[in-house]
Design a protein around this motif. Sequence first.
Motif, PDB file in Angstrom:
ATOM      1  N   SER A  18       0.915  -0.722   0.237  1.00  0.00           N
ATOM      2  CA  SER A  18      -0.064   0.482   0.380  1.00  0.00           C
ATOM      3  C   SER A  18       0.792   0.643   0.664  1.00  0.00           C
ATOM      4  CB  SER A  18      -1.239   0.068   1.119  1.00  0.00           C
ATOM      5  OG  SER A  18      -0.017   0.130   2.565  1.00  0.00           O
ATOM      6  N   TYR A  53      -8.388   6.981   7.172  1.00  0.00           N
ATOM      7  CA  TYR A  53      -8.710   5.927   6.941  1.00  0.00           C
ATOM      8  C   TYR A  53     -10.344   5.716   7.431  1.00  0.00           C
ATOM      9  CZ  TYR A  53      -9.513   0.554   7.158  1.00  0.00           C
ATOM     10  OH  TYR A  53      -9.880  -0.706   7.481  1.00  0.00           O
ATOM     11  N   LYS A  57     -13.115   4.794   4.484  1.00  0.00           N
ATOM     12  CA  LYS A  57     -14.658   4.346   4.492  1.00  0.00           C
ATOM     13  C   LYS A  57     -16.459   5.166   3.968  1.00  0.00           C
ATOM     14  CE  LYS A  57     -13.764   2.961   9.191  1.00  0.00           C
ATOM     15  NZ  LYS A  57     -13.937   2.237   9.822  1.00  0.00           N
ATOM     16  N   ARG A  80      -2.356  -0.419  11.081  1.00  0.00           N
ATOM     17  CA  ARG A  80      -3.995  -0.469  12.101  1.00  0.00           C
ATOM     18  C   ARG A  80      -4.887  -1.004  10.747  1.00  0.00           C
ATOM     19  NH1 ARG A  80      -5.083   4.801  13.900  1.00  0.00           N
ATOM     20  NH2 ARG A  80      -5.307   4.096  15.776  1.00  0.00           N
ATOM     21  N   ARG A  81      -4.278  -0.602   9.640  1.00  0.00           N
ATOM     22  CA  ARG A  81      -5.290  -0.745   8.108  1.00  0.00           C
ATOM     23  C   ARG A  81      -5.533  -2.620   8.169  1.00  0.00           C
ATOM     24  NH1 ARG A  81      -4.396  -0.173   1.959  1.00  0.00           N
ATOM     25  NH2 ARG A  81      -6.376  -0.923   1.118  1.00  0.00           N
ATOM     26  N   GLU A  84      -8.211  -4.364  10.516  1.00  0.00           N
ATOM     27  CA  GLU A  84      -9.243  -3.891  10.380  1.00  0.00           C
ATOM     28  C   GLU A  84      -9.716  -4.954   8.845  1.00  0.00           C
ATOM     29  OE1 GLU A  84     -11.343  -0.241  10.012  1.00  0.00           O
ATOM     30  OE2 GLU A  84     -10.516   0.489  12.027  1.00  0.00           O
ATOM     31  N   GLU A  85      -8.330  -4.660   7.494  1.00  0.00           N
ATOM     32  CA  GLU A  85      -8.993  -5.449   7.073  1.00  0.00           C
ATOM     33  C   GLU A  85      -9.582  -7.620   7.440  1.00  0.00           C
ATOM     34  OE1 GLU A  85      -5.572  -5.417   4.218  1.00  0.00           O
ATOM     35  OE2 GLU A  85      -7.033  -3.731   2.954  1.00  0.00           O
TER      36      GLU A  85
END
Length: 92
Positions: A18, A53, A57, A80-81, A84-85
């Motif tokens: 990313s 983020y 969303k 963090r991403r 959550e994924e």
Amino acid sequence: MRLRHIPGSEDFVREAASVVNAPERYRGNWSTFFRKEAPLALEIGMGKGKFIYEMAKQNPEINFIGIERYDSVLFKAIKRREKEEEAGIVLK
């Protein structure tokens, strides 16, 4: 915020899918990176990524780019991403 070095954060950030390490590659054609044609929004100094983020969303019709100077802070945003994924929250 007190900045603490996280060992290995430089390598982790450099290899993260990313992260764009050569942005000139996408100049004028960011849709190839995002795989969708959409307006761009930019956050300079994104910190741990909470704001960008949440905005992504709430606004899936916009491609968001966050810039962060410090690898250890960006490391936390990427983690963090990923967390959550894993929990099933996926941004397109």
